[in-house]
Write a protein that holds these residues in place. Structure first.
Motif, PDB file in Angstrom:
ATOM      1  N   GLY A 178       0.788  -1.219   0.000  1.00  0.00           N
ATOM      2  CA  GLY A 178       0.000   0.000   0.000  1.00  0.00           C
ATOM      3  C   GLY A 178       0.824   1.273   0.000  1.00  0.00           C
ATOM      4  N   ASP A 192       0.604  -5.062   6.502  1.00  0.00           N
ATOM      5  CA  ASP A 192       0.897  -3.669   6.902  1.00  0.00           C
ATOM      6  C   ASP A 192      -0.294  -2.730   6.669  1.00  0.00           C
ATOM      7  N   MET A 193      -0.732  -2.618   5.429  1.00  0.00           N
ATOM      8  CA  MET A 193      -1.850  -1.733   5.127  1.00  0.00           C
ATOM      9  C   MET A 193      -2.763  -2.439   4.125  1.00  0.00           C
ATOM     10  N   ASP A 194      -4.007  -2.758   4.534  1.00  0.00           N
ATOM     11  CA  ASP A 194      -4.880  -3.476   3.607  1.00  0.00           C
ATOM     12  C   ASP A 194      -5.454  -2.522   2.556  1.00  0.00           C
ATOM     13  N   PHE A 204      -8.496  -1.626   1.894  1.00  0.00           N
ATOM     14  CA  PHE A 204      -9.508  -0.675   2.354  1.00  0.00           C
ATOM     15  C   PHE A 204      -8.845   0.623   2.840  1.00  0.00           C
ATOM     16  N   GLU A 205      -7.781   0.489   3.605  1.00  0.00           N
ATOM     17  CA  GLU A 205      -7.089   1.660   4.143  1.00  0.00           C
ATOM     18  C   GLU A 205      -6.399   2.442   3.022  1.00  0.00           C
ATOM     19  N   VAL A 206      -5.787   1.718   2.077  1.00  0.00           N
ATOM     20  CA  VAL A 206      -5.158   2.399   0.936  1.00  0.00           C
ATOM     21  C   VAL A 206      -6.198   3.227   0.183  1.00  0.00           C
ATOM     22  N   CYS A 207      -7.361   2.631  -0.049  1.00  0.00           N
ATOM     23  CA  CYS A 207      -8.422   3.323  -0.783  1.00  0.00           C
ATOM     24  C   CYS A 207      -8.917   4.543  -0.020  1.00  0.00           C
ATOM     25  N   ARG A 208      -9.105   4.385   1.282  1.00  0.00           N
ATOM     26  CA  ARG A 208      -9.558   5.512   2.097  1.00  0.00           C
ATOM     27  C   ARG A 208      -8.574   6.681   1.995  1.00  0.00           C
ATOM     28  N   ARG A 209      -7.278   6.369   2.054  1.00  0.00           N
ATOM     29  CA  ARG A 209      -6.264   7.430   1.991  1.00  0.00           C
ATOM     30  C   ARG A 209      -6.251   8.100   0.618  1.00  0.00           C
ATOM     31  N   ARG A 215     -18.177  -2.507   2.195  1.00  0.00           N
ATOM     32  CA  ARG A 215     -17.029  -1.923   2.902  1.00  0.00           C
ATOM     33  C   ARG A 215     -16.061  -1.270   1.917  1.00  0.00           C
ATOM     34  N   ALA A 269     -15.310   2.755   1.423  1.00  0.00           N
ATOM     35  CA  ALA A 269     -13.948   3.278   1.502  1.00  0.00           C
ATOM     36  C   ALA A 269     -13.639   4.176   0.311  1.00  0.00           C
TER      37      ALA A 269
END
Length: 457
Positions: free
Chosen positions: A35, A58-60, A62-67, A93, A97
Motif C-alpha cells: 500500500g 501492513d496496510m490493507d 480498504f485503508e489504501v483506498c480511504r487514503r 465496505r 472506503a
C-alpha cells in the motif's frame, strides 16, 4: 485507448497475471507490492486507474483506498478492488472506503477489460475537465476536490426506471432513505422525464418487460440534456453479456439481482458524488471562460473579447452588405473623480456607467470596457445616422442624472465624450475603424467634452 494501470498486490503471481491480461489489451501497466508504494506512485500522478488487492500486510486495500480518496490530489483516480472476498458486506465496505468497483477473484477477462475500459474512459474525460479548470484556481474559484472529499453522496435526485412493481416497490424505499427518488414505470416516458428532472443518477432495470433497457441507456447517452447523468444498471444474474455491452455504451455501474440494499446505497452514493464533482469541474471551466472574456468590475466584455469578436462582426457585415457602427466612449475628467473622492468611488461610477450602457443599447450590440475609463460599443446593422441617435441618447442618460457614490452618501455629476465611426468598405481592417472612432473621440474631448463627434468619411 492508451491508459496507465497500477496493479497493487503482494503476491507476485497475481501481479503477473493481471499485468499479462491488461498488456494484451495495450494498457500500460505499472505495479506495486504494498500500500505505501501504491500511495507514493499515485501521489506522483503516474496512473489512470488502480487495481487494488484487499488482503495485504501492513496496510490493507480498504485503508489504501480511504487514503487515496481522502487526498484531494488523488481523489479522482478510479479504484477497483480485486479480491477473493465476495460477500455483500465486503463489497459495501470497499465502496464505502471510496472504491469505484469491487471485482471478485477469479475475474473473467471480459469483465476485467470492460470495467477497466469504462473507468479509464471516465478518468480521461475528468482529466480533460480538470485541465481546463486549472485556470479557475488562478482567479480564485475553489478547487472541487476539497468539496468532493467531504461529500457524503447523499441528498441526490434519482430516477428509477423499472416496470415491475415487485422490484421498484422494494428499491425505491431503500433509496429514499438517503435521496429523493422518482419512479418511472413507463420506459417510453423515462427519457423525457430524465431530461426535465435535473437528476444526479439514472437507475435502469435491464429486465424491462416490453423495452430494451440498454437502448434506453444508449439514448440517454446520445441526448445533450441527459449525456452527463450517471447510469446504474440493474440486471439479472444471467445477464453478464448485456452488462458488458452496457459498459461499452456508457453505463457507469451495475448491480446484479438479488440487490443488496446496502450495496445499492453505497453505489448510488458513489455515482452521486461523481456527478457533483464533474458538475463542479464544468462550472469551474465556465467561470474560467467568463473570467477570460469579462471585465471583473463592470461585468461587460473585456478588450480581448472585443478585439476577437469585432473581426467576426465586421466579416459578417461585409458579407451581408450591412452597415456596422462603432462607438468609443470616455468618461470626462475621470482622474479628478478618483483624486477627489477616492478609487472606490471611481469604481462606483464605472459600475453604474456600465449599467446605463446596457439600458441604452440593443441585445445584439457588443459593449466592452476597452481600458480604464474608456469603453467601446459595436453596433451591427447600424449606420452613422442611427448610431448618432443612440450615442446622443446615451450621452443624455449619463449627464441627465447624477451618479451615486460612497455607498449612496454622495451624488456627483458625470459626463462622457463619444467618438463614432462606421465600417467604410468590405475588407477594411477593424483597426482602421477603431482608429477613426478614437480620432473622433479625441476631437470630442478637444472641443469641450460632453458631446458626440462622428468620424469624417
Amino acid at each position: 485507448m492508451s491508459a496507465r494501470i497500477l496493479v497493487v498486490d503482494d503476491i507476485p503471481a497475481n501481479v503477473k497475471l493481471l499485468e499479462a491480461r491488461l498488456s494484451a489489451e495495450y494498457f500500460d501497466v505499472i505495479t506495486a507490492s504494498n500500500g505505501a508504494q501504491a500511495l507514493e506512485i499515485c501521489a506522483r500522478s503516474e496512473c489512470d486507474l488502480i487495481l487494488l488487492d484487499v488482503m495485504m500486510p501492513d496496510m490493507d486495500g480498504f485503508e489504501v483506498c480511504r487514503r487515496l480518496k481522502a487526498n484531494p490530489k488523488t481523489h479522482f483516480i478510479p479504484v477497483v478492488m480485486v479480491t477473493a472476498l465476495d460477500s455483500p458486506s465486503d463489497r459495501v465496505r470497499g465502496l464505502e472506503a471510496g472504491a469505484d468497483d469491487f471485482l471478485t477473484k477469479p475475474v473473467a477477462d471480459a469483465v476485467l477489460v470492460a470495467r477497466v475500459r469504462s473507468l479509464t474512459r471516465l478518468k480521461m474525460m475528468t482529466d480533460e475537465l480538470r485541465m481546463r479548470a486549472i485556470t479557475s484556481l488562478e482567479i480564485g474559484v475553489q478547487a472541487p476536490e476539497r468539496s468532493a472529499v467531504s461529500d457524503l453522496g447523499v441528498g441526490g435526485r434519482i430516477l428509477l426506471v423499472d416496470d415491475r412493481p415487485s422490484s421498484y416497490e422494494r428499491l425505491a424505499p431503500v433509496l429514499s432513505a438517503e435521496h429523493t427518488v422518482d419512479v418511472e414505470p413507463n420506459p417510453t416516458e423515462a427519457l423525457f422525464h430524465a431530461a426535465e428532472g435535473n437528476y444526479d443518477l439514472l437507475i435502469v432495470s435491464l429486465s424491462l418487460e416490453n423495452y430494451d433497457g440498454l437502448r434506453l441507456c444508449s439514448q440517454a447517452r446520445s441526448l445533450e440534456r441527459t449525456r452527463q447523468i450517471p447510469i446504474l444498471a440493474i440486471a439479472d444474474a444471467d445477464n453478464n453479456p448485456r452488462l458488458l455491452r452496457g459498459l461499452e455504451i456508457g453505463v457507469n455501474d451495475y448491480l446484479m439481482r438479488p440487490v443488496d440494499k446496502n450495496e445499492l446505497l453505497a453505489r448510488a452514493r458513489t455515482q452521486v458524488r461523481r456527478r457533483r464533482y464533474t458538475d463542479h469541474l464544468r462550472d469551474n471551466v465556465q467561470h474560467s471562460i467568463e473570467a477570460a472574456i469579462t471585465d471583473g468590475l463592470t461585468g461587460l466584455h473585456n478588450r480581448r473579447y472585443m478585439e476577437s469578436h469585432l473581426e467576426t462582426l465586421a466579416e459578417q457585415a461585409a458579407t451581408r452588405g450591412k452597415p456596422l457602427a462603432l462607438m468609443m466612449l470616455d468618461i470626462d475628467f475621470f482622474k479628478s473623480i478618483n483624486d477627489n473622492h477616492g478609487h472606490d468611488c471611481g469604481d462606483d461610477v464605472l459600475r453604474e456607467f456600465a449599467v446605463r450602457i446596457r439600458k441604452s443599447i440593443r441585445g445584439i450590440d457588443l459593449a466592452c470596457r476597452y481600458g480604464g475609463e474608456e469603453f467601446v460599443i459595436v453596433m451591427p446593422e447600424t449606420d452613422m445616422h442611427v448610431a448618432s441617435m443612440v450615442a446622443e441618447r446615451l450621452r443624455r442618460s449619463i449627464a441627465g442624472e447624477p451618479f451615486s457614490i460612497d455607498k449612496g452618501n454622495k451624488r456627483i455629476e458625470v459626463t462622457i465624450s463619444i467618438g463614432l465611426s462606421t465600417l467604410e468598405k468590405k475588407g477594411e481592417p477593424v483597426a482602421a475603424v477603431l482608429k477613426r472612432a478614437d480620432v473622433a473621440l479625441y476631437r470630442a474631448k478637444h472641443d469641450g467634452r460632453n458631446r458626440v463627434v462622428a468620424a469624417a468619411a
